[in-house]
Every structure is written in C-alpha cells, then in structure tokens.
Write an enzyme that holds these catalytic residues in place. Sequence first.
Site, mmCIF file in Angstrom:
data_model
loop_
_atom_site.group_PDB
_atom_site.id
_atom_site.type_symbol
_atom_site.label_atom_id
_atom_site.label_comp_id
_atom_site.label_asym_id
_atom_site.label_seq_id
_atom_site.Cartn_x
_atom_site.Cartn_y
_atom_site.Cartn_z
ATOM 1 N N SER A 86 -100.906 17.539 7.364
ATOM 2 C CA SER A 86 -100.464 16.600 6.339
ATOM 3 C C SER A 86 -99.262 15.793 6.816
ATOM 4 O O SER A 86 -98.339 16.335 7.421
ATOM 5 C CB SER A 86 -100.087 17.353 5.063
ATOM 6 O OG SER A 86 -99.502 16.487 4.120
ATOM 7 N N TYR A 137 -95.509 24.525 1.177
ATOM 8 C CA TYR A 137 -96.557 23.637 1.703
ATOM 9 C C TYR A 137 -96.189 23.124 3.090
ATOM 10 O O TYR A 137 -97.023 23.103 4.000
ATOM 11 C CB TYR A 137 -96.769 22.473 0.743
ATOM 12 C CG TYR A 137 -97.911 21.555 1.127
ATOM 13 C CD1 TYR A 137 -99.228 21.926 0.904
ATOM 14 C CD2 TYR A 137 -97.657 20.306 1.696
ATOM 15 C CE1 TYR A 137 -100.279 21.080 1.249
ATOM 16 C CE2 TYR A 137 -98.690 19.454 2.039
ATOM 17 C CZ TYR A 137 -100.001 19.848 1.811
ATOM 18 O OH TYR A 137 -101.024 19.000 2.164
#
Length: 271
Positions: free
Chosen positions: A157, A170
């Site tokens: 990401s 995350y």
Amino acid sequence: MSSKDIYEEVRNSRDFTGKVVLVTGSSGGIGGQIVKLFSALGASVVVTGRREDRIKEIAEETHELSPKKLKPLEVVADLAKDADVERVFNETVKTFNRLDVLVNNAGVYTTANVTDNDFMDILDKLERVDVKASLQLIRLSVPYLQKTNGSIINIGSTISERPQNSGLAYDLVKTSLTKMSEVLAIELAPQGIRVNTVSAGLVESQQGMEDWVKKCAKYTPLGRIGQPIDIAKGVVFLASTDAQFITGHNLVIDGGLKYNMDSNFVNPNII
C-alpha cells in the site's frame, strides 16, 4: 535469441495460456479484477475468499472472460486460519498440478491508536492475514514455482510509505510485505523465482470508504482515484515475461498520490 525472437516474445508476453494463478482475496475488489484479467489472458485461476456468494459471482465472470472458457477453482476460506491457508494451496495443486503465479492480495484494513485497549488484538489479526498467511503460502508454493520459474507478487500500500496517524498496525503489516519481497527476491532468485510488490494507492472498490475515496481525487496528481484494473495491469506486467529481469521491486500504482499525503490522510474526517 535473435532480435526477431525478442520482439515476438514481447508481443506474446501477456499470453498466460497453460499458466495457473492463485490470487488470495479474489472474491471482489482488486483481487477479483486480478483473477478476471489473468483469466482473460488465458490462465487457469483460483478464486478464493470468505463469502461463497461473492466467489461464485467472480468465478462466473472469469469463466466467461476465459478464451477457452476454463472453469476457475472456487475455494471458500478464511486465511486467518492455518488449516484454510493449507487447504487453498492443496486444492490448487490437486486441481491443476502446478503453480505459476502467487498473488498475496488478501488483507485487512483498520485504523487504531496504539493506546486503544484492543490494539494488540487488531495487530494480531492484521499480521495473521497479511503477513503470516502470505508467508505460509509462499513456503508451500516454492517447490512448484521452482518448477515453473514462477513469480510471487505481494500487494502492499502507498499509505504505508507515509507515516499515518492511527495507522500503525496497518503500516506495520504492509511495510512487512514490502520487506518480505525484498528479502525473498534475494533468497529465491537462485531457484528461478521472482518476488515483487505492487503498492496500491486508493482504489474505488474499497468497501465502506466509497464517499471518502472519491473526495481524495483532488489529492492525486493524475486527477482521479485508482480503479481495480489499474492494479491488475501492474500485477500482470510483473508476472509476464516483460518483467523477467525484475525482482525485489516495489511498483507503486497510485497516480502520484503518495507525494500529497500528510500524517492525517487516512482520517476521513480531515478530508
């Protein structure tokens, strides 16, 4: 190889006929688009996720897209469970007897402060799916990918490249995936296996964030939010012969978004 052969190889680089592709988290969103594109390019694909209804929907679409109308393998599985991870892999090799491309796409997104009471539980959940399940599948896949000079692609990401407030869990798991690709690229290269990362920016298919994601277009230099097909094209490129001399690379597909993110970017209330 003659120059004529080189050009012909490039022309045929997106032909995956006879190849087998396993994409985790492929019952929708980015993963669903990845399996559909590979199917359209001739590959046999595995569609897997937690919801049987969504798996069947994507499987029907991949079947129709397949030039030879190849039927995908459908596997309902929760990758937070070791037994399910093994079952996905075992059913893949039992059905197709080979593996050419492994795409570790399944993941969990959530925000949490490190002082939240349930932070460690959240971190454990993210690590279980994003990191441990991916590593487990890689370990199982190596003997088969070695035979096919196969490829591993981990989906990271862009957000993890910019420290985010309330994004520690995350960021940790997505950064781990990128580092995993770098280390395994070196370790597995002697076995003919390439390992790369695709770092995705904001994609319109992200569930529960649709309104916020649309607002983010103004922060993207190219002026729009990513589509699942944008990510799928990058994955197919890295799996193709055009990328046969690329390993350990992080391909960022975000329209330039990472250059405009601050530490509160993932907070929908800030947008």
